[in-house]
Design a protein around this motif. Structure first.
Motif, short mmCIF file in Angstrom:
data_model
loop_
_atom_site.label_atom_id
_atom_site.label_comp_id
_atom_site.label_asym_id
_atom_site.label_seq_id
_atom_site.Cartn_x
_atom_site.Cartn_y
_atom_site.Cartn_z
N LYS A 68 15.12 -23.55 27.61
CA LYS A 68 14.80 -23.22 26.22
C LYS A 68 16.07 -22.92 25.43
O LYS A 68 16.24 -23.38 24.31
N ALA A 69 16.96 -22.14 26.06
CA ALA A 69 18.22 -21.79 25.40
C ALA A 69 19.05 -23.04 25.15
O ALA A 69 19.69 -23.19 24.11
N SER A 122 17.89 -26.14 24.65
CA SER A 122 17.36 -26.95 23.54
C SER A 122 17.59 -26.25 22.21
O SER A 122 17.83 -26.89 21.19
N LYS A 123 17.56 -24.90 22.22
CA LYS A 123 17.88 -24.15 21.01
C LYS A 123 19.33 -24.42 20.60
O LYS A 123 19.65 -24.55 19.42
N SER A 124 20.19 -24.54 21.61
CA SER A 124 21.60 -24.75 21.31
C SER A 124 21.84 -26.12 20.69
O SER A 124 22.68 -26.28 19.81
N GLU A 140 19.64 -27.69 18.87
CA GLU A 140 19.11 -27.53 17.52
C GLU A 140 20.16 -26.91 16.59
O GLU A 140 20.39 -27.38 15.49
N LEU A 141 20.80 -25.84 17.09
CA LEU A 141 21.81 -25.16 16.29
C LEU A 141 23.02 -26.06 16.04
O LEU A 141 23.59 -26.05 14.95
N TYR A 166 25.34 -20.40 11.28
CA TYR A 166 24.86 -21.08 12.47
C TYR A 166 25.89 -21.03 13.59
O TYR A 166 25.55 -20.96 14.77
N TYR A 213 25.20 -19.43 17.11
CA TYR A 213 25.51 -20.21 18.30
C TYR A 213 26.31 -19.41 19.32
O TYR A 213 26.01 -19.38 20.50
N LEU A 252 24.13 -16.91 20.95
CA LEU A 252 23.22 -17.53 21.92
C LEU A 252 23.94 -17.79 23.24
O LEU A 252 23.42 -17.51 24.32
#
Ligand SMILES: [Zn+2]
Length: 135
Positions: free
Chosen positions: A98-99, A101-103, A105-106, A118, A122, A125
């Motif tokens: 999850k982290a 895919s979030k990364s 995205e960012l 952002y 980042y 994160l």
């Protein structure tokens, strides 16, 4: 014959193609083939590039750790250890995926925007991911 005032007179007000802010350039450095980019945007681009390199390193590190987790899980399963917490490993892997895919995205947001928030998000994160993977 150039005189001492020439330097000043040769400045031209142009608009940055990235942020639309006006800035001054020397007329003689103007080049139609080159994009007009202000110093702020050049600095931001440089930060983005540096960030992308460190992000790639982090992604590889997290991937290696995920792989190590999976190997560990396989070993635990084959030894039939009843204490082995399969759920814990699965949750751990899910969390990291999850982290990751979030990364991504960012990273796309950083690419598309001029907003440094952002970049900050980042870094936070990845600090979190690093903390998680070292426990
Ligand atoms: Zn700019």
């Amino acid at each position: 014959m150039p005189d001492s005032n020439n330097f000043k007179l040769d400045l031209k007000l142009v608009v940055c193609s990235r942020c639309n802010n006006a800035f001054m350039v020397q007329r003689k450095t103007l080049d139609d083939t080159k994009e007009l980019v202000c110093d702020n945007c050049i600095r931001l681009e440089k930060r983005k590039r540096e960030l992308q390199i460190s992000v790639m390193e982090n992604v590889l590190k997290v991937e290696n750790e995920m792989e190590a987790s999976i190997v560990k899980m396989k070993n635990e399963l084959s030894t039939n250890n009843s204490k082995f917490n399969k759920q814990f490993f699965l949750e751990n892997i899910k969390k990291r995926a999850k982290a990751l895919s979030k990364s991504v995205e960012l990273l796309e947001k950083i690419e598309d925007s001029k907003d440094e928030k952002y970049i900050k998000e980042y870094i936070e994160l990845f600090e979190e991911m690093k903390k998680d993977s070292s426990t």
